[in-house]
Design a protein around this motif. Structure first.
Motif, PDB file in Angstrom:
ATOM      1  N   ALA A  92       0.834  -1.205   0.000  1.00 39.27           N
ATOM      2  CA  ALA A  92       0.000   0.000   0.000  1.00 39.27           C
ATOM      3  C   ALA A  92       0.871   1.259   0.000  1.00 39.27           C
ATOM      4  CB  ALA A  92      -0.940  -0.007   1.199  1.00 39.27           C
ATOM      5  N   VAL A  93       0.719   2.030  -1.081  1.00 41.09           N
ATOM      6  CA  VAL A  93       1.594   3.189  -1.275  1.00 41.09           C
ATOM      7  C   VAL A  93       1.485   4.181  -0.102  1.00 41.09           C
ATOM      8  CG1 VAL A  93       2.020   5.189  -2.765  1.00 41.09           C
ATOM      9  CG2 VAL A  93       1.515   2.965  -3.764  1.00 41.09           C
ATOM     10  N   GLY A  94       0.244   4.533   0.268  1.00 43.32           N
ATOM     11  CA  GLY A  94       0.038   5.524   1.337  1.00 43.32           C
ATOM     12  C   GLY A  94       0.633   5.044   2.657  1.00 43.32           C
ATOM     13  N   SER A 130       7.684  -7.424  -9.144  1.00 39.58           N
ATOM     14  CA  SER A 130       7.995  -5.998  -9.139  1.00 39.58           C
ATOM     15  C   SER A 130       6.744  -5.252  -9.612  1.00 39.58           C
ATOM     16  CB  SER A 130       9.218  -5.699 -10.007  1.00 39.58           C
ATOM     17  OG  SER A 130       9.602  -4.352  -9.811  1.00 39.58           O
ATOM     18  N   SER A 131       6.897  -3.981  -9.878  1.00 46.33           N
ATOM     19  CA  SER A 131       5.706  -3.181 -10.157  1.00 46.33           C
ATOM     20  C   SER A 131       6.029  -2.056 -11.122  1.00 46.33           C
ATOM     21  CB  SER A 131       5.216  -2.582  -8.830  1.00 46.33           C
ATOM     22  OG  SER A 131       4.237  -1.607  -9.075  1.00 46.33           O
ATOM     23  N   ALA A 132       5.020  -1.662 -11.901  1.00 46.16           N
ATOM     24  CA  ALA A 132       5.168  -0.502 -12.780  1.00 46.16           C
ATOM     25  C   ALA A 132       5.392   0.765 -11.966  1.00 46.16           C
ATOM     26  CB  ALA A 132       3.909  -0.356 -13.626  1.00 46.16           C
ATOM     27  N   PRO A 203     -11.132  -0.176   0.457  1.00 48.24           N
ATOM     28  CA  PRO A 203     -10.150  -0.453  -0.599  1.00 48.24           C
ATOM     29  C   PRO A 203      -9.440   0.822  -1.062  1.00 48.24           C
ATOM     30  CG  PRO A 203     -12.370  -1.209  -1.216  1.00 48.24           C
ATOM     31  CD  PRO A 203     -12.513  -0.396   0.029  1.00 48.24           C
ATOM     32  N   ASN A 204      -8.163   0.718  -1.386  1.00 49.18           N
ATOM     33  CA  ASN A 204      -7.411   1.856  -1.937  1.00 49.18           C
ATOM     34  C   ASN A 204      -7.556   1.915  -3.443  1.00 49.18           C
ATOM     35  OD1 ASN A 204      -6.058   2.681   0.468  1.00 49.18           O
ATOM     36  ND2 ASN A 204      -4.746   0.872   0.280  1.00 49.18           N
ATOM     37  N   ASN A 205      -7.745   0.746  -4.051  1.00 49.00           N
ATOM     38  CA  ASN A 205      -7.648   0.664  -5.515  1.00 49.00           C
ATOM     39  C   ASN A 205      -9.020   0.747  -6.172  1.00 49.00           C
ATOM     40  OD1 ASN A 205      -5.156  -1.519  -4.590  1.00 49.00           O
ATOM     41  ND2 ASN A 205      -4.687   0.273  -5.816  1.00 49.00           N
ATOM     42  N   LEU A 206      -8.990   1.136  -7.433  1.00 51.75           N
ATOM     43  CA  LEU A 206     -10.232   1.443  -8.147  1.00 51.75           C
ATOM     44  C   LEU A 206     -11.199   0.256  -8.249  1.00 51.75           C
ATOM     45  CD1 LEU A 206     -11.822   3.518  -9.856  1.00 51.75           C
ATOM     46  CD2 LEU A 206     -10.664   2.581 -11.867  1.00 51.75           C
ATOM     47  N   PRO A 208     -11.705  -2.794  -6.667  1.00 44.52           N
ATOM     48  CA  PRO A 208     -12.480  -3.232  -5.506  1.00 44.52           C
ATOM     49  C   PRO A 208     -13.459  -2.160  -5.026  1.00 44.52           C
ATOM     50  CG  PRO A 208     -10.097  -3.402  -5.090  1.00 44.52           C
ATOM     51  CD  PRO A 208     -10.274  -2.891  -6.481  1.00 44.52           C
ATOM     52  N   PHE A 209     -13.086  -0.899  -5.174  1.00 41.28           N
ATOM     53  CA  PHE A 209     -13.987   0.165  -4.734  1.00 41.28           C
ATOM     54  C   PHE A 209     -15.241   0.200  -5.619  1.00 41.28           C
ATOM     55  CE2 PHE A 209     -15.651   4.004  -3.171  1.00 41.28           C
ATOM     56  CZ  PHE A 209     -15.059   4.234  -1.937  1.00 41.28           C
ATOM     57  N   VAL A 210     -15.030   0.149  -6.929  1.00 43.24           N
ATOM     58  CA  VAL A 210     -16.172   0.183  -7.858  1.00 43.24           C
ATOM     59  C   VAL A 210     -17.090  -1.020  -7.595  1.00 43.24           C
ATOM     60  CG1 VAL A 210     -16.845   0.017 -10.291  1.00 43.24           C
ATOM     61  CG2 VAL A 210     -14.966   1.491  -9.628  1.00 43.24           C
ATOM     62  N   GLU A 220     -20.881   5.954  -3.139  1.00 45.30           N
ATOM     63  CA  GLU A 220     -20.417   6.451  -4.432  1.00 45.30           C
ATOM     64  C   GLU A 220     -18.903   6.356  -4.538  1.00 45.30           C
ATOM     65  OE1 GLU A 220     -21.570  10.578  -4.653  1.00 45.30           O
ATOM     66  OE2 GLU A 220     -20.068  11.165  -3.178  1.00 45.30           O
ATOM     67  N   LEU A 221     -18.471   6.346  -5.785  1.00 44.99           N
ATOM     68  CA  LEU A 221     -17.031   6.351  -6.071  1.00 44.99           C
ATOM     69  C   LEU A 221     -16.567   7.800  -6.125  1.00 44.99           C
ATOM     70  CD1 LEU A 221     -14.417   4.939  -7.259  1.00 44.99           C
ATOM     71  CD2 LEU A 221     -15.396   5.467  -9.508  1.00 44.99           C
ATOM     72  N   LYS A 222     -15.436   8.056  -5.523  1.00 43.67           N
ATOM     73  CA  LYS A 222     -14.823   9.382  -5.700  1.00 43.67           C
ATOM     74  C   LYS A 222     -13.763   9.228  -6.784  1.00 43.67           C
ATOM     75  CE  LYS A 222     -15.506  11.252  -1.077  1.00 43.67           C
ATOM     76  NZ  LYS A 222     -16.285  10.138  -0.503  1.00 43.67           N
ATOM     77  N   ILE A 223     -13.920   9.966  -7.860  1.00 39.09           N
ATOM     78  CA  ILE A 223     -12.915   9.914  -8.932  1.00 39.09           C
ATOM     79  C   ILE A 223     -11.897  11.027  -8.673  1.00 39.09           C
ATOM     80  CG2 ILE A 223     -12.508  10.183 -11.402  1.00 39.09           C
ATOM     81  CD1 ILE A 223     -15.153   8.866 -11.951  1.00 39.09           C
ATOM     82  N   PHE A 224     -10.641  10.599  -8.593  1.00 46.04           N
ATOM     83  CA  PHE A 224      -9.592  11.542  -8.189  1.00 46.04           C
ATOM     84  C   PHE A 224      -9.123  12.394  -9.368  1.00 46.04           C
ATOM     85  CE2 PHE A 224      -8.630   7.913  -5.087  1.00 46.04           C
ATOM     86  CZ  PHE A 224      -9.456   8.441  -4.101  1.00 46.04           C
ATOM     87  N   VAL A 236      -5.632   7.349 -16.985  1.00 42.78           N
ATOM     88  CA  VAL A 236      -5.642   6.123 -17.795  1.00 42.78           C
ATOM     89  C   VAL A 236      -4.638   5.119 -17.218  1.00 42.78           C
ATOM     90  CG1 VAL A 236      -5.025   5.221 -20.081  1.00 42.78           C
ATOM     91  CG2 VAL A 236      -6.378   7.321 -19.881  1.00 42.78           C
ATOM     92  N   ARG A 237      -5.088   3.847 -17.126  1.00 35.65           N
ATOM     93  CA  ARG A 237      -4.221   2.784 -16.607  1.00 35.65           C
ATOM     94  C   ARG A 237      -4.307   1.556 -17.502  1.00 35.65           C
ATOM     95  NH1 ARG A 237      -2.962   6.425 -14.145  1.00 35.65           N
ATOM     96  NH2 ARG A 237      -2.740   6.769 -11.903  1.00 35.65           N
ATOM     97  N   ASP A 238      -3.256   0.755 -17.424  1.00 34.73           N
ATOM     98  CA  ASP A 238      -3.203  -0.520 -18.134  1.00 34.73           C
ATOM     99  C   ASP A 238      -3.669  -1.599 -17.155  1.00 34.73           C
ATOM    100  OD1 ASP A 238      -2.362  -2.935 -19.265  1.00 34.73           O
ATOM    101  OD2 ASP A 238      -0.634  -2.005 -20.258  1.00 34.73           O
ATOM    102  N   TYR A 239      -4.973  -1.897 -17.179  1.00 37.62           N
ATOM    103  CA  TYR A 239      -5.521  -2.925 -16.275  1.00 37.62           C
ATOM    104  C   TYR A 239      -5.259  -4.295 -16.886  1.00 37.62           C
ATOM    105  CZ  TYR A 239      -7.699   1.096 -14.126  1.00 37.62           C
ATOM    106  OH  TYR A 239      -7.889   2.308 -13.506  1.00 37.62           O
ATOM    107  N   ILE A 240      -4.838  -5.220 -16.036  1.00 41.48           N
ATOM    108  CA  ILE A 240      -4.536  -6.572 -16.532  1.00 41.48           C
ATOM    109  C   ILE A 240      -5.308  -7.588 -15.687  1.00 41.48           C
ATOM    110  CG2 ILE A 240      -2.311  -6.449 -15.258  1.00 41.48           C
ATOM    111  CD1 ILE A 240      -1.239  -8.617 -17.076  1.00 41.48           C
ATOM    112  N   GLY A 301       0.404  11.937  -5.776  1.00 37.58           N
ATOM    113  CA  GLY A 301       1.226  10.807  -6.238  1.00 37.58           C
ATOM    114  C   GLY A 301       0.647  10.081  -7.433  1.00 37.58           C
ATOM    115  N   ASP A 302      -0.573  10.457  -7.880  1.00 35.13           N
ATOM    116  CA  ASP A 302      -1.139   9.796  -9.063  1.00 35.13           C
ATOM    117  C   ASP A 302      -0.448  10.296 -10.333  1.00 35.13           C
ATOM    118  OD1 ASP A 302      -2.909   7.982  -8.062  1.00 35.13           O
ATOM    119  OD2 ASP A 302      -4.717   9.173  -8.412  1.00 35.13           O
ATOM    120  N   VAL A 303      -0.430   9.445 -11.358  1.00 32.06           N
ATOM    121  CA  VAL A 303       0.089   9.876 -12.652  1.00 32.06           C
ATOM    122  C   VAL A 303      -1.080   9.899 -13.639  1.00 32.06           C
ATOM    123  CG1 VAL A 303       2.366   8.905 -12.160  1.00 32.06           C
ATOM    124  CG2 VAL A 303       0.732   7.542 -13.465  1.00 32.06           C
TER     125      VAL A 303
END
Ligand code: NAD
Ligand code: UD1
Length: 348
Positions: A92-94, A130-132, A203-206, A208-210, A220-224, A236-240, A301-303
């Motif tokens: 968890a980044v935070g 590892s991670s992107a 959840p921190n990630n999109l 599980p939250f959705v 509701e979802l909060k879109i950052f 935009v993300r590369d979801y796998i 910290g988001d890109v």
């Protein structure tokens, strides 16, 4: 068929990969401290693979930082361990900003201990999660593996440090054979709906939250941020799909065992991206549920955009993703509907 040690195998990616590895014919010893998972995940993995716990998959409760636990894992079977698939870690980044010592201890210290045990037991083959996130703010997308590694969080720096550690170890003596797999955004669940992502608390990630909004557990979802330089203003993300990712591990392991490369560093992503709003729309369409949302401030910290260049994975591993955004949303939603509290009960 190989004898494998899987660290962190009860977690989200570990459990799906254990299933794929069992189906590929491998025998597994799983070392887990259950700090972020439940052994119910592995019970279900065994059930899906049609094997008995203790038969082709053995569970050991222990910590990668503890030498006795590692000794137990490496001496479990008469046969030596052919390779390690190393998922165990904190992610968890935070939290990593608040608790950097803990993150360096588990992610880097834990990997050091693990590598020491591998050396003592003559095992020199490892696949590392590892991670992107090691790319930080990417200068160019799609991101190639040669892009500058410049992580922007303690979590990301622990991943980059382990990659460096693995390279140093590989150069210290002959025989090491290492894959650093840089995952993009793993999501979804096994199509059976029996295993999936089971986060503790909010959840921190999109994804599980959705899912939790779609089944009515959250309002509701909060879109950052709606002002990013993307087509609809959301990032935009590369979801796998997690099962594509699991299959990527099987492919990497096969290449390591067959060709014995010294170090392979490879992106695992689809090679294309979706915005947050596109994910929300896809979810609404597969679930026939509304996903109410509100656009709020950007998350620090988001890109704006993170997409893998997946050419190397295709060329070197012969692996490409097979599942699309609809599969990811459908499987995540089915898992959420059938397991509203993941592997835990409402009161956990
Ligand atoms: P997860 O938290 O679900 O799984 C990690 C597992 O490791 C958990 O089951 C946890 O109990 C176990 N663990 C933690 N510390 C341990 C220790 N000291 N000893 C033994 N077991 C320990 O996370 P995940 O999403 O499955 O991620 C797996 C790996 O992939 C992690 O290393 C993570 O950093 C990396 N990764 C994850 C993502 C992602 O989005 N999920 C993206 C990139 C990289
Ligand atoms: C996050 C981590 C990254 C890690 C990855 C793996 C951060 C800054 N980055 O990536 O290091 O490797 O998870 O899982 O934490 N979003 C919302 N509302 C939400 C949740 C997310 O709008 O409630 C947006 C985010 O702004 C982002 C996208 O959805 O644009 C995906 O977010 P998330 O699932 O958290 O993944 P990343 O931020 O890409």
């Amino acid at each position: 068929m190989a004898q494998l040690l899987i660290t962190g195998g009860a977690g989200f990616i570990g459990s799906h990969t254990c299933l794929a590895l069992l189906e590929a014919g491998h025998n597994l010893i799983v070392l887990e401290n259950y700090s972020n998972s439940s052994n119910e995940a592995l019970r279900r993995v065994a059930e899906l693979a049609g094997v008995r716990l203790g038969d082709r998959i053995t569970l050991l409760q222990g910590d990668i930082r503890n030498q006795e636990d590692l000794e137990m894992a490496f001496s479990q079977e008469k046969k030596t361990i052919d390779a390690v698939v190393h998922f165990a870690g904190l992610k968890a980044v935070g939290e990593s900003v608040q608790q950097p010592l803990r993150y360096w201890d588990v992610n880097v210290g834990g990997t050091c201990s693990l590598l020491g045990a591998m050396k003592r037991h003559g095992c020199r083959t490892i696949v590392f999660s590892s991670s992107a996130t090691v790319y930080g703010y990417p200068k160019k997308v799609p991101i190639q593996e040669t892009a500058i590694v410049q992580p922007i969080s303690p979590y990301g720096r622990t991943k980059a440090a382990v990659e460096k550690l693995l390279t140093d170890v590989s150069e210290s003596e002959d025989g090491w054979c290492i894959a650093c797999l840089r995952y993009f955004n793993p999501v979804g669940a096994h199509s059976s709906g029996r295993i999936g992502e089971s986060p503790y608390g909010m959840p921190n990630n999109l994804f599980p939250f959705v899912c939790q909004v779609a089944v009515g557990q959250r309002k509701e979802l909060k879109i950052f941020g709606g002002d990013w330089p993307t087509t609809d203003g959301t990032p935009v993300r590369d979801y796998i799909h997690v099962m594509d990712l699991a299959e990527g591990h099987c492919a990497a392991l096969e290449v390591l065992m067959r060709e014995r490369p010294q170090v392979l560093t490879i992106n695992l992503g689809c090679g294309y991206g979706y915005s947050v709003l596109e994910v929300v729309k896809a979810f609404e369409s597969v679930s026939s549920m509304d996903v109410p949302f509100k656009i709020v401030a950007r998350r620090p910290g988001d890109v704006s955009c993170s997409i893998a260049d997946s050419t190397l994975a295709a060329n070197r591993l012969g692996w490409v993703t097979r599942r699309n955004l609809v599969d990811m949303c459908r499987d995540a939603f089915a898992w959420q509907k059938d397991n509203p509290f993941g592997y835990f009960s409402k009161n956990d």
